[in-house]
Design a protein around this motif. Structure first.
Motif, PDB file in Angstrom:
ATOM      1  N   GLN A 447      -3.723  -4.816  15.658  1.00 24.25           N
ATOM      2  CA  GLN A 447      -4.565  -3.981  14.683  1.00 24.25           C
ATOM      3  C   GLN A 447      -5.724  -4.435  14.773  1.00 24.25           C
ATOM      4  O   GLN A 447      -6.738  -3.602  14.343  1.00 24.25           O
ATOM      5  N   LYS A 456      -7.026   2.848  12.195  1.00 19.04           N
ATOM      6  CA  LYS A 456      -6.003   2.392  11.288  1.00 19.04           C
ATOM      7  C   LYS A 456      -4.503   2.474  11.855  1.00 19.04           C
ATOM      8  O   LYS A 456      -4.485   3.080  12.859  1.00 19.04           O
ATOM      9  N   LEU A 457      -3.411   1.918  11.418  1.00 17.74           N
ATOM     10  CA  LEU A 457      -2.313   1.964  11.527  1.00 17.74           C
ATOM     11  C   LEU A 457      -1.156   2.134  10.680  1.00 17.74           C
ATOM     12  O   LEU A 457      -1.383   1.611   9.378  1.00 17.74           O
ATOM     13  N   SER A 527       1.028  -8.287   9.264  1.00 17.37           N
ATOM     14  CA  SER A 527       0.415  -7.019   8.549  1.00 17.37           C
ATOM     15  C   SER A 527      -1.170  -7.225   8.200  1.00 17.37           C
ATOM     16  O   SER A 527      -1.349  -8.374   8.086  1.00 17.37           O
ATOM     17  N   LEU A 531      -3.266  -1.676   7.707  1.00 16.00           N
ATOM     18  CA  LEU A 531      -1.913  -1.106   8.113  1.00 16.00           C
ATOM     19  C   LEU A 531      -1.429  -0.309   6.384  1.00 16.00           C
ATOM     20  O   LEU A 531      -1.566  -0.966   5.588  1.00 16.00           O
TER      21      LEU A 531
END
Length: 901
Positions: A447, A456-457, A527, A531
């Motif tokens: 990330q 972004k993811l 995270s 995310l």
């Protein structure tokens, strides 16, 4: 994603088997709802003999008289509604009807049992707030009738007592009639047969044989394949008809892979609203797929209406249009007079359970109906800016190295993108909120790589939770009773991607609150704040369930059966997910959440896509009417998987899909796991260049997209619009579904046929001038041309919206910039569109192109509020009538003018 795969769970063959899903002939309440009103003819004896022919026979009885009568002597008027009884003349059983006047020219009609055996389900949480009611003033009509009017008096409800009918009157014209065909239907909850037999035997009474016939006919036990659906209190379906006078064009009730304009139904055919996981769904079919919005619009020149049927159970909609007849002969004494007959469309809504709760949106213009619906269900959530860029997805990118290679490929080939996606394989054995330690050993590192490129993811989170005592999400949910129950009281268990799974009961506020907490950084290890989330399989999908979904007898919060609320299950998961991402940022950041299953109001929580489409030209073509239908029913943030999820697109189809997707709100490439890799640079340099150009066109227009979403958020204006909404009085636009307006300034006509070199584009508007976006050629409207075009005009208006692109500061601190551009009498003006906004911006306008200028100007100057004029260098092309102004440095947030002399 996905009821497909060749792993330990394989349902692909099942999913495409026609016997897996019901057609109308297999839906019990649809077969038997037509039995109404036949009590007077010893109906139950007849139906035992003629059950196979009942649909056809009952449809031939459409002109029969209604068996319901309104008891106007029972009318009472309260602060919010007018109430009265409606009695079944055959059974003498009463219903309670309520009519509400709602702010903004909306009427609401509710019909329920007057004294039900137990409460019937009324859909919660969809309406944004309790609608502000308008006191209706009652007045006496003719004998046996009642007139209700709002304060203005221009809209009236005319209630006829016998037979019961409601006419919606506007300017002394009946625009809609309710129950004029006598198809009001309401099955009352009943004591189970065994309990009734025991009670009546004890009392020495005779058993009601009609109840036994219902048992025999499957009304209490519906069988489908190996599944038996037991209805504890018997059949409880409801139905009502609506006649729309003068209307021939209806739209809405997604989701179906069908035309934008609703088609006539008949011969056991109906539009089905029942959320299902249909892998590779059939196109041009009225079968329900992933989402349901029980809302349709009717349109004719001068008037648009909406009908919002607030019911979350399985629902069927019949449509029957009778076009206008030019003349009919009416005997008037000795003279036969010619009389024009208006067109009419009859719509019949039928739901398996619940109550009748319907909102009538009276327009009169399309924009008015959009606002009225948004007043009830909310507007499109303002998306974070990044989510309007291009998204790259696949089931599945194999590991961290694979993701890095794909990410680097976009940079190497100079193709912009904003979001990388990970499907179910990124988790540890399909356990959501976990990471596969071998494939993604350091998710934060991945990330941070994306963050360094301002990307972004998005990762997937489905509603099924693997039954595993070592999985903390499962054990915590089970310990608190957070799963849907089976009818025996234990946790409902079904098979999905992880194998045996239980399903979170998102209808419970406590479950939603708990689930939202799972997205906290402390809870969701690995995270970060880049995310975001994808909710899939939330119809809910159950691989070995009836129609690949949950049994209707499963039990939810409040002891409600699944049948009552099936279509709203996915809505609740997206709600909980969006709230979780907002909480994660302590209320500062806008979430991005994509959902496959949806309901009315889902627009408040994020985006929707059209599910498991196929890499064929026909699916590219059908995506346009599917997205138009979603857009006019409130869900502006929608898209279709670019390239087709299933199968391997040829290079030409992939390019054309990118070119179409670049002009659709949600822009994502996606493919299933057993397809060939199809990153944009794998089809040769020529095709790579074409895809690159398409994606860059998307980014060039990103400020325009963002401004359109702001208007959708604050004013309920659809981002993509069928032509009839922009040209509501032009009949030629009413059936167009292969092109659309992007906002009010661009007309888009995607290429959806192979080997096409030109397309026939209809340009509406006899007073409009249209310009080619690349050639700057222009055409007058009300004609068809063979060149794709974009819109600009000699006298033009436009808007520009800007904020930080990610937070809620535009709401709380009014940190936004909203500008208005107008061009008239050779002056281009930039002015403030909303004085409440304050957002310092360093953005400047560097170039201006003015199309359609008939002659070369002698001079061009800029004018600022301080009175200073500055000359501007310009070039003029007489061939294209285009004026080009370059090397400008005009602050976007300041007032200024450009004068052409």
């Amino acid at each position: 994603m996905e009821t497909a795969g060749k792993e330990e769970i394989s349902v692909e063959d099942e999913a495409v088997d026609k016997n897996v899903f019901k057609d109308c002939s297999k839906i019990a309440f649809y077969r038997y709802i037509y039995r109404m009103n036949f009590q007077e003819w010893d109906y139950w004896v007849k139906v035992c003999i003629c059950v196979l022919h009942i649909c056809r026979r009952q449809k031939q009885q459409r002109s029969r008289k209604s068996i319901y009568q309104a008891l106007l002597e029972s009318v009472t008027t309260g602060k919010e509604s007018t109430r009265f009884q409606v009695v079944n003349k055959a059974t003498k059983v009463s219903l309670l009807a309520e009519i509400y006047g709602i702010e903004g020219n909306i009427f609401r009609l509710k019909i329920n049992e007057e004294t039900p055996l137990k409460p019937r389900y009324e859909v919660p949480d969809v309406l944004t707030n309790k609608p502000s009611t308008v006191r209706l003033v009652s007045g006496s009509g003719d004998t046996g009738s009642l007139i209700l009017a709002d304060g203005k008096g221009d809209l009236k409800c005319h209630i006829t007592a016998n037979p019961f009918k409601v006419d919606l009157v506007s300017e002394e014209e009946v625009v809609m009639s309710i129950n004029s065909l006598g198809q009001l239907y309401f099955e009352h909850l009943q004591i189970p047969l065994k309990q009734r037999v025991t009670k009546e035997n004890e009392e020495g009474a005779s058993v009601d044989t009609s109840q036994e016939n219902q048992e025999d006919l499957g009304l209490w036990e519906e069988k489908f394949g190996k599944f038996v659906d037991v209805k504890v209190n018997g059949p409880a379906s409801v139905g009502l008809d609506f006649s729309l006078h003068g209307f021939e064009h209806l739209y809405g009730i997604p989701q179906h892979a069908e035309s934008h304009q609703l088609k006539n139904t008949g011969n056991g055919d109906a539009y089905r609203l029942y959320n299902l996981d249909v892998y590779g769904y059939k196109i041009h079919d009225k079968m329900g797929i992933y989402g349901s919005v029980p809302y349709l619009l009717a349109h004719k020149p001068g008037r648009t209406l909406g009908i919002f049927w607030l019911n979350a159970s399985e629902t069927l909609v019949e449509v029957n249009t009778e076009p206008a007849a030019k003349y009919t002969l009416t005997q008037m004494g000795p003279v036969a007079a010619k009389q024009k007959v208006r067109s009419r469309t009859d719509v019949r809504w039928m739901s398996e359970s619940g109550i009748i709760d319907v909102f009538l949106l009276t327009g009169p213009m399309p924009s008015d109906v959009f606002k009225q619906y948004s007043y009830l269900t909310g507007t499109q959530a303002m998306p974070p800016l990044f989510s309007l860029g291009y998204h790259q997805c696949r089931w599945n990118y194999e590991n961290e190295q694979d993701v890095k290679a794909v990410d680097a490929g976009f940079d190497e080939h100079n193709i912009p993108y904003d979001v990388m996606w990970l499907d179910i394989e990124h988790t540890e054995g399909k356990r959501y909120f976990t990471w596969d330690k071998k494939r993604f050993p350091n998710p934060k590192r991945l990330q941070e790589l994306l963050r360094s490129k301002k990307r972004k993811l998005v990762v997937i989170s489905d509603p099924h939770i693997k039954v595993d005592p070592d999985y903390s999400v499962y054990t915590k949910a089970k310990g608190q009773g957070f799963f849907v129950k089976n009818h025996e009281g234990g946790d409902f268990e079904g098979v999905c991607w992880p194998g045996l799974s239980s399903y979170l009961d998102f209808t419970s506020p406590k479950v939603r609150e708990w689930y939202s907490g799972l997205f906290a950084f402390s809870a969701y290890q690995g995270s970060t704040d880049i995310l975001h989330i994808w909710n899939d399989m939330n119809e809910p999908s159950v691989f070995r369930g009836p129609e690949l979904t949950m049994q209707k007898s499963a039990i939810h919060h409040g002891n409600w059966e699944h049948r009552e609320l099936h279509n709203i299950y996915g809505f609740y998961q997206q709600m909980a997910t969006a709230e979780g991402l907002i909480q994660r940022s302590k209320g500062k950041e806008r979430p991005f959440v994509l959902t496959r299953s949806f309901f009315a109001g889902s627009q408040k929580y994020g985006a929707v896509w059209t599910g498991d489409n196929t890499a064929e030209w026909s699916y590219l073509k059908i995506s346009i009417p599917m997205l138009l239908t979603l857009s006019i029913t409130g869900i502006s943030f929608c898209g279709a998987d670019v390239g087709g999820f299933i199968g391997n697109p040829e290079a030409e189809l992939l390019v054309r899909w990118y070119q179409a997707g670049a002009y659709q709100p949600f822009f994502r490439g996606h493919a299933t796991m057993n397809t060939k890799r199809r990153e944009p640079w794998l089809f040769g340099e020529r095709h790579t260049q074409l895809i690159r150009e398409a994606v860059k066109e998307r980014y060039t227009l990103l400020p325009y997209w963002y401004s359109l979403f702001y208007r959708a958020h604050v004013a309920a204006e659809p981002v993509v619009r069928p032509l009839w909404t922009e040209f509501p009085n032009e009949l030629e636009t009413f059936g167009v579904e292969d092109e659309y307006m992007l906002g009010s300034a661009l007309l888009v006509h995607p290429v959806t046929e192979p080997k096409a070199t030109t397309v026939d584009v209809f340009l509406p508007g006899s007073n409009e001038v249209w310009y080619g976006s690349k050639t700057f050629a222009y055409w007058e409207g009300a004609r068809t041309v063979k060149i794709p075009v974009a819109l600009d005009t000699g006298s033009a208006m436009g808007e520009f919206y800007l904020d930080d692109g990610h937070s809620f500061q535009y709401l709380h601190q009014k940190q936004f910039l909203h500008r208005k551009f107008s061009f008239c009498s050779d002056v281009l003006m930039n002015s403030c569109a909303d004085e409440k906004g304050h957002y310092p911006s360093k953005h400047v306008v560097e170039k201006i192109f003015i199309l359609g200028l008939k002659k070369q100007p002698s001079a061009v100057t800029t004018h600022s509020p301080d009175g200073k004029d500055q000359p501007v260098a310009f070039t003029y092309c007489a061939k294209t009538s285009t004026l080009s102004l370059e090397k400008l440095s005009l602050n976007i947030g300041a007032d200024w003018e450009v004068h052409i002399k």
